[in-house]
Design a protein around this motif. Structure first.
Motif, PDB file in Angstrom:
ATOM      1  N   TYR A 161       2.010  17.519  -1.500  1.00 39.84           N
ATOM      2  CA  TYR A 161       1.347  17.215  -0.575  1.00 39.84           C
ATOM      3  C   TYR A 161       0.994  16.282  -0.219  1.00 39.84           C
ATOM      4  O   TYR A 161       0.638  16.139   0.949  1.00 39.84           O
ATOM      5  CB  TYR A 161      -0.009  18.774  -1.586  1.00 39.84           C
ATOM      6  CG  TYR A 161      -0.921  18.653  -0.535  1.00 39.84           C
ATOM      7  CD1 TYR A 161      -1.485  20.255   0.648  1.00 39.84           C
ATOM      8  CD2 TYR A 161      -2.556  17.827  -1.207  1.00 39.84           C
ATOM      9  CE1 TYR A 161      -2.338  19.637   0.625  1.00 39.84           C
ATOM     10  CE2 TYR A 161      -3.432  17.972  -0.098  1.00 39.84           C
ATOM     11  CZ  TYR A 161      -3.107  19.299   0.630  1.00 39.84           C
ATOM     12  OH  TYR A 161      -4.404  19.320   1.607  1.00 39.84           O
ATOM     13  N   ALA A 162       0.657  15.681  -0.888  1.00 35.11           N
ATOM     14  CA  ALA A 162       0.512  13.885  -0.316  1.00 35.11           C
ATOM     15  C   ALA A 162       0.955  13.510   0.117  1.00 35.11           C
ATOM     16  O   ALA A 162       0.295  12.554   1.486  1.00 35.11           O
ATOM     17  CB  ALA A 162       0.276  13.204  -1.908  1.00 35.11           C
ATOM     18  N   ALA A 163       2.138  13.571   0.333  1.00 34.25           N
ATOM     19  CA  ALA A 163       3.223  13.255   1.352  1.00 34.25           C
ATOM     20  C   ALA A 163       2.897  13.572   2.854  1.00 34.25           C
ATOM     21  O   ALA A 163       2.626  13.138   3.836  1.00 34.25           O
ATOM     22  CB  ALA A 163       4.765  13.130   1.125  1.00 34.25           C
ATOM     23  N   GLN A 164       2.748  14.432   2.956  1.00 36.55           N
ATOM     24  CA  GLN A 164       1.984  16.211   4.155  1.00 36.55           C
ATOM     25  C   GLN A 164       0.683  15.392   4.981  1.00 36.55           C
ATOM     26  O   GLN A 164       0.616  14.895   5.659  1.00 36.55           O
ATOM     27  CB  GLN A 164       2.172  17.398   3.534  1.00 36.55           C
ATOM     28  CG  GLN A 164       3.608  18.211   3.386  1.00 36.55           C
ATOM     29  CD  GLN A 164       2.984  19.250   3.106  1.00 36.55           C
ATOM     30  OE1 GLN A 164       2.113  19.934   3.308  1.00 36.55           O
ATOM     31  NE2 GLN A 164       4.048  20.193   1.958  1.00 36.55           N
ATOM     32  N   ALA A 219       5.103   4.104   2.072  1.00 37.56           N
ATOM     33  CA  ALA A 219       6.153   5.531   3.023  1.00 37.56           C
ATOM     34  C   ALA A 219       6.852   4.335   4.489  1.00 37.56           C
ATOM     35  O   ALA A 219       8.504   4.605   4.117  1.00 37.56           O
ATOM     36  CB  ALA A 219       4.903   6.104   3.174  1.00 37.56           C
ATOM     37  N   LEU A 220       6.995   3.866   4.645  1.00 35.13           N
ATOM     38  CA  LEU A 220       7.399   3.340   5.938  1.00 35.13           C
ATOM     39  C   LEU A 220       8.569   2.326   5.686  1.00 35.13           C
ATOM     40  O   LEU A 220       9.581   2.590   6.162  1.00 35.13           O
ATOM     41  CB  LEU A 220       6.465   1.872   6.303  1.00 35.13           C
ATOM     42  CG  LEU A 220       4.790   2.732   7.150  1.00 35.13           C
ATOM     43  CD1 LEU A 220       3.820   1.069   7.592  1.00 35.13           C
ATOM     44  CD2 LEU A 220       5.683   3.902   8.597  1.00 35.13           C
ATOM     45  N   MET A 221       8.281   1.531   4.242  1.00 33.46           N
ATOM     46  CA  MET A 221       9.768   1.243   3.895  1.00 33.46           C
ATOM     47  C   MET A 221      10.816   1.811   3.478  1.00 33.46           C
ATOM     48  O   MET A 221      11.969   1.582   3.415  1.00 33.46           O
ATOM     49  CB  MET A 221       9.353  -0.529   2.705  1.00 33.46           C
ATOM     50  CG  MET A 221       8.646  -1.088   3.217  1.00 33.46           C
ATOM     51  SD  MET A 221       8.690  -1.864   4.438  1.00 33.46           S
ATOM     52  CE  MET A 221      10.153  -2.825   3.692  1.00 33.46           C
ATOM     53  N   TYR A 222      10.388   3.045   2.756  1.00 34.48           N
ATOM     54  CA  TYR A 222      11.647   3.857   2.414  1.00 34.48           C
ATOM     55  C   TYR A 222      12.155   4.663   3.478  1.00 34.48           C
ATOM     56  O   TYR A 222      13.252   5.009   4.051  1.00 34.48           O
ATOM     57  CB  TYR A 222      10.616   5.345   1.692  1.00 34.48           C
ATOM     58  CG  TYR A 222      11.375   6.131   1.491  1.00 34.48           C
ATOM     59  CD1 TYR A 222      12.482   6.155   0.057  1.00 34.48           C
ATOM     60  CD2 TYR A 222      11.843   7.659   2.141  1.00 34.48           C
ATOM     61  CE1 TYR A 222      13.562   7.290   0.067  1.00 34.48           C
ATOM     62  CE2 TYR A 222      12.103   8.466   1.758  1.00 34.48           C
ATOM     63  CZ  TYR A 222      13.807   8.627   1.180  1.00 34.48           C
ATOM     64  OH  TYR A 222      14.241   9.321   0.634  1.00 34.48           O
ATOM     65  N   ALA A 242       9.440   9.347  -3.358  1.00 31.74           N
ATOM     66  CA  ALA A 242      10.247   7.992  -3.208  1.00 31.74           C
ATOM     67  C   ALA A 242       8.707   7.055  -3.533  1.00 31.74           C
ATOM     68  O   ALA A 242       8.761   5.794  -3.840  1.00 31.74           O
ATOM     69  CB  ALA A 242      10.280   7.684  -2.331  1.00 31.74           C
ATOM     70  N   VAL A 243       7.722   7.881  -3.237  1.00 29.15           N
ATOM     71  CA  VAL A 243       5.998   6.921  -2.927  1.00 29.15           C
ATOM     72  C   VAL A 243       5.138   7.510  -4.125  1.00 29.15           C
ATOM     73  O   VAL A 243       4.684   6.158  -4.810  1.00 29.15           O
ATOM     74  CB  VAL A 243       5.359   7.751  -2.079  1.00 29.15           C
ATOM     75  CG1 VAL A 243       3.787   6.657  -1.523  1.00 29.15           C
ATOM     76  CG2 VAL A 243       5.899   7.339  -0.727  1.00 29.15           C
ATOM     77  N   TRP A 244       5.634   8.623  -4.650  1.00 25.54           N
ATOM     78  CA  TRP A 244       4.997   8.243  -5.849  1.00 25.54           C
ATOM     79  C   TRP A 244       5.926   9.403  -7.207  1.00 25.54           C
ATOM     80  O   TRP A 244       6.185  10.406  -7.449  1.00 25.54           O
ATOM     81  CB  TRP A 244       3.930   9.895  -5.757  1.00 25.54           C
ATOM     82  CG  TRP A 244       2.817   9.147  -5.091  1.00 25.54           C
ATOM     83  CD1 TRP A 244       1.535   8.662  -4.887  1.00 25.54           C
ATOM     84  CD2 TRP A 244       2.428   9.917  -3.047  1.00 25.54           C
ATOM     85  NE1 TRP A 244       0.740   8.380  -4.051  1.00 25.54           N
ATOM     86  CE2 TRP A 244       0.895   9.248  -2.549  1.00 25.54           C
ATOM     87  CE3 TRP A 244       3.142  10.464  -2.317  1.00 25.54           C
ATOM     88  CZ2 TRP A 244       0.546   9.366  -1.397  1.00 25.54           C
ATOM     89  CZ3 TRP A 244       2.707  10.383  -0.898  1.00 25.54           C
ATOM     90  CH2 TRP A 244       1.694  10.356  -0.661  1.00 25.54           C
ATOM     91  N   PRO A 245       6.854   8.540  -6.954  1.00 22.66           N
ATOM     92  CA  PRO A 245       7.430   8.968  -8.919  1.00 22.66           C
ATOM     93  C   PRO A 245       6.542   9.842  -9.702  1.00 22.66           C
ATOM     94  O   PRO A 245       7.842  10.532  -9.945  1.00 22.66           O
ATOM     95  CB  PRO A 245       8.614   7.898  -8.631  1.00 22.66           C
ATOM     96  CG  PRO A 245       7.972   6.384  -8.488  1.00 22.66           C
ATOM     97  CD  PRO A 245       6.702   6.982  -7.256  1.00 22.66           C
ATOM     98  N   ASP A 246       6.509   9.195 -10.135  1.00 26.99           N
ATOM     99  CA  ASP A 246       5.340   9.935 -11.292  1.00 26.99           C
ATOM    100  C   ASP A 246       4.544  11.067 -10.773  1.00 26.99           C
ATOM    101  O   ASP A 246       4.099  11.491 -11.924  1.00 26.99           O
ATOM    102  CB  ASP A 246       4.483   8.540 -11.984  1.00 26.99           C
ATOM    103  CG  ASP A 246       3.381   8.351 -10.543  1.00 26.99           C
ATOM    104  OD1 ASP A 246       3.451   8.558  -9.235  1.00 26.99           O
ATOM    105  OD2 ASP A 246       2.187   8.118 -11.445  1.00 26.99           O
ATOM    106  N   THR A 279       0.391  -1.466  -0.407  1.00 23.57           N
ATOM    107  CA  THR A 279      -0.097   0.377  -0.146  1.00 23.57           C
ATOM    108  C   THR A 279       1.007   1.213  -0.036  1.00 23.57           C
ATOM    109  O   THR A 279       2.241   1.068   0.352  1.00 23.57           O
ATOM    110  CB  THR A 279      -1.079   0.098   1.341  1.00 23.57           C
ATOM    111  OG1 THR A 279       0.477   0.410   2.914  1.00 23.57           O
ATOM    112  CG2 THR A 279      -1.710  -1.548   1.239  1.00 23.57           C
ATOM    113  N   THR A 280       0.562   2.102   0.014  1.00 18.30           N
ATOM    114  CA  THR A 280       1.072   3.573  -0.104  1.00 18.30           C
ATOM    115  C   THR A 280       1.224   3.886   1.440  1.00 18.30           C
ATOM    116  O   THR A 280       3.135   3.966   1.341  1.00 18.30           O
ATOM    117  CB  THR A 280       0.039   4.895  -0.595  1.00 18.30           C
ATOM    118  OG1 THR A 280      -0.583   4.448  -1.743  1.00 18.30           O
ATOM    119  CG2 THR A 280       0.720   6.063  -0.875  1.00 18.30           C
TER     120      THR A 280
END
Length: 93
Positions: free
Chosen positions: A51-54, A9-12, A30-34, A4-5
């Motif tokens: 923003y999505a990462a925040q 993130a946790l793995m990164y 890292a989570v959304w490279p595109d 999952t997303t």
């Protein structure tokens, strides 16, 4: 196994965060490279990865899986003890 997303993130954070943590910008990349990454004001326009990462990191913090790493300047994120246990659980499955 598809992650999952939140798991990505946790793995990164596990692989790159260490004790010093990583920036929200780095997590987004890292989570959304595109997705395009745009820092600063107005990052919510067109759903940029920063923003999505925040938003994702806020949810993970509320769940107790991440925490702010001590830093000067902009905030950095790292795994909490619970987040580390979750990463180990992901590895075992």
């Amino acid at each position: 196994m598809s992650l999952t997303t939140a798991q990505r993130a946790l793995m990164y954070l596990f692989s790159s965060g260490g004790r010093d943590g990583v920036s929200c910008f780095d997590v987004g990349g890292a989570v959304w490279p595109d997705r395009p990454l745009r820092g600063g004001r107005g990052v919510s326009v067109n759903g940029g990865g920063d923003y999505a990462a925040q938003m994702l990191l806020g949810r993970l913090k509320k769940a107790g899986l991440v925490e702010h790493a001590p830093s000067e300047g902009s905030s950095r994120w790292r795994l909490s003890e619970a987040g580390l246990r979750e990463v180990h659980r992901i590895h075992q499955s």
